[in-house]
Design an enzyme around this catalytic site. Structure first.
Site, PDB file in Angstrom:
ATOM      1  N   LYS A  13       0.835  -1.213   0.000  1.00 19.25           N
ATOM      2  CA  LYS A  13       0.000   0.000   0.000  1.00 19.25           C
ATOM      3  C   LYS A  13       0.871   1.265   0.000  1.00 19.25           C
ATOM      4  CE  LYS A  13      -1.962  -1.073   3.925  1.00 19.25           C
ATOM      5  NZ  LYS A  13      -1.218  -2.303   4.237  1.00 19.25           N
ATOM      6  N   ARG A  88      -9.313   0.424   9.141  1.00 13.22           N
ATOM      7  CA  ARG A  88      -8.760  -0.894   9.462  1.00 13.22           C
ATOM      8  C   ARG A  88      -9.735  -1.779  10.205  1.00 13.22           C
ATOM      9  NH1 ARG A  88      -2.993   0.175   8.965  1.00 13.22           N
ATOM     10  NH2 ARG A  88      -1.960  -1.795   9.341  1.00 13.22           N
ATOM     11  N   ARG A 127      12.632  -6.649   4.612  1.00 12.77           N
ATOM     12  CA  ARG A 127      12.703  -5.267   5.107  1.00 12.77           C
ATOM     13  C   ARG A 127      13.226  -5.249   6.549  1.00 12.77           C
ATOM     14  NH1 ARG A 127       7.386  -1.571   5.015  1.00 12.77           N
ATOM     15  NH2 ARG A 127       6.693  -3.086   6.575  1.00 12.77           N
ATOM     16  N   ARG A 133      12.563  -2.356  11.193  1.00 13.02           N
ATOM     17  CA  ARG A 133      11.324  -1.750  11.717  1.00 13.02           C
ATOM     18  C   ARG A 133      10.783  -2.623  12.849  1.00 13.02           C
ATOM     19  NH1 ARG A 133       6.062  -0.095   7.990  1.00 13.02           N
ATOM     20  NH2 ARG A 133       4.598  -1.085   9.430  1.00 13.02           N
ATOM     21  N   ARG A 144       0.184  -9.321  13.004  1.00 14.27           N
ATOM     22  CA  ARG A 144      -0.436  -8.253  12.181  1.00 14.27           C
ATOM     23  C   ARG A 144      -1.326  -8.880  11.110  1.00 14.27           C
ATOM     24  NH1 ARG A 144       4.779  -5.288  10.315  1.00 14.27           N
ATOM     25  NH2 ARG A 144       3.411  -4.042   9.012  1.00 14.27           N
TER      26      ARG A 144
HETATM   27  P1  AP5 Z   1       4.829  -1.545   1.849  1.00 18.39           P
HETATM   28  O1  AP5 Z   1       4.596  -0.702   0.669  1.00 18.39           O
HETATM   29  O2  AP5 Z   1       5.412  -0.910   3.075  1.00 18.39           O
HETATM   30  O3  AP5 Z   1       3.492  -2.302   2.271  1.00 18.39           O
HETATM   31  P2  AP5 Z   1       2.262  -1.797   3.136  1.00 18.39           P
HETATM   32  O4  AP5 Z   1       1.057  -2.497   2.633  1.00 18.39           O
HETATM   33  O5  AP5 Z   1       2.265  -0.310   3.192  1.00 18.39           O
HETATM   34  O6  AP5 Z   1       2.592  -2.439   4.526  1.00 18.39           O
HETATM   35  P3  AP5 Z   1       3.156  -1.950   5.908  1.00 18.39           P
HETATM   36  O7  AP5 Z   1       4.293  -2.831   6.278  1.00 18.39           O
HETATM   37  O8  AP5 Z   1       3.370  -0.514   5.978  1.00 18.39           O
HETATM   38  O9  AP5 Z   1       2.035  -2.542   6.836  1.00 18.39           O
HETATM   39  P4  AP5 Z   1       0.861  -1.977   7.616  1.00 18.39           P
HETATM   40  O10 AP5 Z   1      -0.251  -1.696   6.729  1.00 18.39           O
HETATM   41  O11 AP5 Z   1       0.582  -2.957   8.695  1.00 18.39           O
HETATM   42  O12 AP5 Z   1       1.573  -0.723   8.310  1.00 18.39           O
HETATM   43  P5  AP5 Z   1       1.066   0.685   8.739  1.00 18.39           P
HETATM   44  O13 AP5 Z   1       2.218   1.555   8.674  1.00 18.39           O
HETATM   45  O14 AP5 Z   1      -0.208   1.057   8.077  1.00 18.39           O
HETATM   46  O15 AP5 Z   1       5.713  -2.775   1.378  1.00 18.39           O
HETATM   47  C1  AP5 Z   1       6.219  -3.751   2.272  1.00 18.39           C
HETATM   48  C2  AP5 Z   1       7.577  -4.221   1.770  1.00 18.39           C
HETATM   49  O16 AP5 Z   1       7.407  -4.874   0.516  1.00 18.39           O
HETATM   50  C3  AP5 Z   1       8.568  -3.075   1.525  1.00 18.39           C
HETATM   51  O17 AP5 Z   1       9.857  -3.499   1.862  1.00 18.39           O
HETATM   52  C4  AP5 Z   1       8.463  -2.829   0.011  1.00 18.39           C
HETATM   53  O18 AP5 Z   1       9.645  -2.309  -0.543  1.00 18.39           O
HETATM   54  C5  AP5 Z   1       8.162  -4.215  -0.507  1.00 18.39           C
HETATM   55  N1  AP5 Z   1       7.336  -4.212  -1.727  1.00 18.39           N
HETATM   56  C6  AP5 Z   1       6.255  -3.415  -1.987  1.00 18.39           C
HETATM   57  N2  AP5 Z   1       5.736  -3.711  -3.196  1.00 18.39           N
HETATM   58  C7  AP5 Z   1       6.505  -4.715  -3.705  1.00 18.39           C
HETATM   59  C8  AP5 Z   1       6.452  -5.450  -4.934  1.00 18.39           C
HETATM   60  N3  AP5 Z   1       5.526  -5.206  -5.873  1.00 18.39           N
HETATM   61  N4  AP5 Z   1       7.372  -6.417  -5.124  1.00 18.39           N
HETATM   62  C9  AP5 Z   1       8.321  -6.674  -4.167  1.00 18.39           C
HETATM   63  N5  AP5 Z   1       8.433  -5.999  -2.985  1.00 18.39           N
HETATM   64  C10 AP5 Z   1       7.513  -5.041  -2.756  1.00 18.39           C
HETATM   65  O19 AP5 Z   1       0.649   0.413  10.290  1.00 18.39           O
HETATM   66  C11 AP5 Z   1       1.617   0.109  11.265  1.00 18.39           C
HETATM   67  C12 AP5 Z   1       0.940   0.046  12.622  1.00 18.39           C
HETATM   68  O20 AP5 Z   1       0.359   1.334  12.944  1.00 18.39           O
HETATM   69  C13 AP5 Z   1      -0.256  -0.918  12.729  1.00 18.39           C
HETATM   70  O21 AP5 Z   1       0.130  -2.255  12.984  1.00 18.39           O
HETATM   71  C14 AP5 Z   1      -1.047  -0.305  13.902  1.00 18.39           C
HETATM   72  O22 AP5 Z   1      -0.435  -0.588  15.122  1.00 18.39           O
HETATM   73  C15 AP5 Z   1      -0.887   1.194  13.613  1.00 18.39           C
HETATM   74  N6  AP5 Z   1      -1.954   1.710  12.737  1.00 18.39           N
HETATM   75  C16 AP5 Z   1      -1.821   2.216  11.480  1.00 18.39           C
HETATM   76  N7  AP5 Z   1      -3.013   2.597  10.988  1.00 18.39           N
HETATM   77  C17 AP5 Z   1      -3.927   2.321  11.964  1.00 18.39           C
HETATM   78  C18 AP5 Z   1      -5.335   2.451  12.042  1.00 18.39           C
HETATM   79  N8  AP5 Z   1      -6.065   2.935  11.017  1.00 18.39           N
HETATM   80  N9  AP5 Z   1      -5.943   2.074  13.192  1.00 18.39           N
HETATM   81  C19 AP5 Z   1      -5.246   1.575  14.235  1.00 18.39           C
HETATM   82  N10 AP5 Z   1      -3.903   1.409  14.211  1.00 18.39           N
HETATM   83  C20 AP5 Z   1      -3.248   1.774  13.087  1.00 18.39           C
END
Ligand code: AP5
Length: 193
Positions: A13, A88, A127, A133, A144
């Site tokens: 994402k 979420r 990663r 991280r 997660r």
């Molecule tokens: P990346 O692009 O970072 O993937 P992502 O879907 O953004 O995943 P995140 O790891 O950021 O996960 P998340 O949704 O749990 O985290 P968030 O920050 O929202 O890609 C992942 C990896 O894959 C990278 O290394 C990238 O380079 C690689 N990659 C990407 N595309 C690729 C491809 N096509 N081919 C190969 N490699 C690829 O949330 C973190 C925490 O914050 C949560 O757990 C929670 O505690 C809190 N939080 C956030 N939002 C909320 C909410 N709305 N409510 C409550 N808590 C929240």
């Protein structure tokens, strides 16, 4: 253009939102990035969120909604936004529906990026080795993924029932996935309405 990207942790994402922000000229709003910035700044909110995030759990709906409302009120979001990581759970989806209704800013598109769990585990493990991280260690990633299955999967069903959900295959190069997303966005994508 007001777009929500949904997908499991590590589905790409954030990566796609960064590309889309350049392609569409609208901001990328990631609740995860907003929370990590608060943690790094050591604010009260950040201190409250830190342990919850490191455990791979969801931060409270009130905290996240407050942060999101503040961010959406900034001038650059008037032209549209790419929302990443919100909603979420169903309570957040309802809160977003109400907020956007109040702002008279309906969503244009909700895109689900689909990636098998094993591909996600491999991506996030790699990663973790490079960036360290805190919530990317294998055990927390598994947690997660289970939080996603329990709490975010119903959000997917919510948007599907509203007829707003579109799905893309998130496996392949970053450019290939971007092209798939661009191909399904409404024709107004790239314009500021
Ligand atoms: P990346 O692009 O970072 O993937 P992502 O879907 O953004 O995943 P995140 O790891 O950021 O996960 P998340 O949704 O749990 O985290 P968030 O920050 O929202 O890609 C992942 C990896 O894959 C990278 O290394 C990238 O380079 C690689 N990659 C990407 N595309 C690729 C491809 N096509 N081919 C190969 N490699 C690829 O949330 C973190 C925490 O914050 C949560 O757990 C929670 O505690 C809190 N939080 C956030 N939002 C909320 C909410 N709305 N409510 C409550 N808590 C929240």
């Amino acid at each position: 253009m007001r777009l929500v990207l949904i997908g499991a942790p590590g589905s790409g994402k954030g990566t796609q939102a960064e590309r889309l922000t350049v392609a569409l000229g609208i901001p990328h709003i990631s609740t995860g990035n907003l929370l990590r910035a608060a943690v790094a700044a050591g604010t009260k909110l950040g201190r409250e969120a830190k342990a919850v995030m490191e455990a791979g759990k969801l931060v409270s709906d009130e905290i996240v909604l407050g942060m999101l409302e503040q961010r959406l009120a900034e001038p650059d979001a008037e032209a549209g936004f790419i929302l990443d990581g919100y909603p979420r759970n169903l309570a957040q989806a309802d809160a977003l529906d109400r907020l956007l209704e109040r702002l008279a800013q309906p969503l244009d598109s909700v895109v689900l990026i689909e990636v098998p769990d094993q591909v996600i585990i491999d991506r996030v493990e790699s990663r973790f080795r490079i960036e360290g991280r805190a919530d990317d260690d294998p055990e927390t990633v598994r947690h997660r993924l289970s939080v996603y299955a329990e709490q975010t999967a119903p959000v997917v069903a919510h948007y599907r029932a509203l007829g707003e959900l579109q799905m893309v295959d998130g496996v392949g190069s970053v450019d290939a996935v971007l092209a798939r997303i661009m191909a399904i966005l409404p024709a107004s994508a790239g314009t500021t309405d």
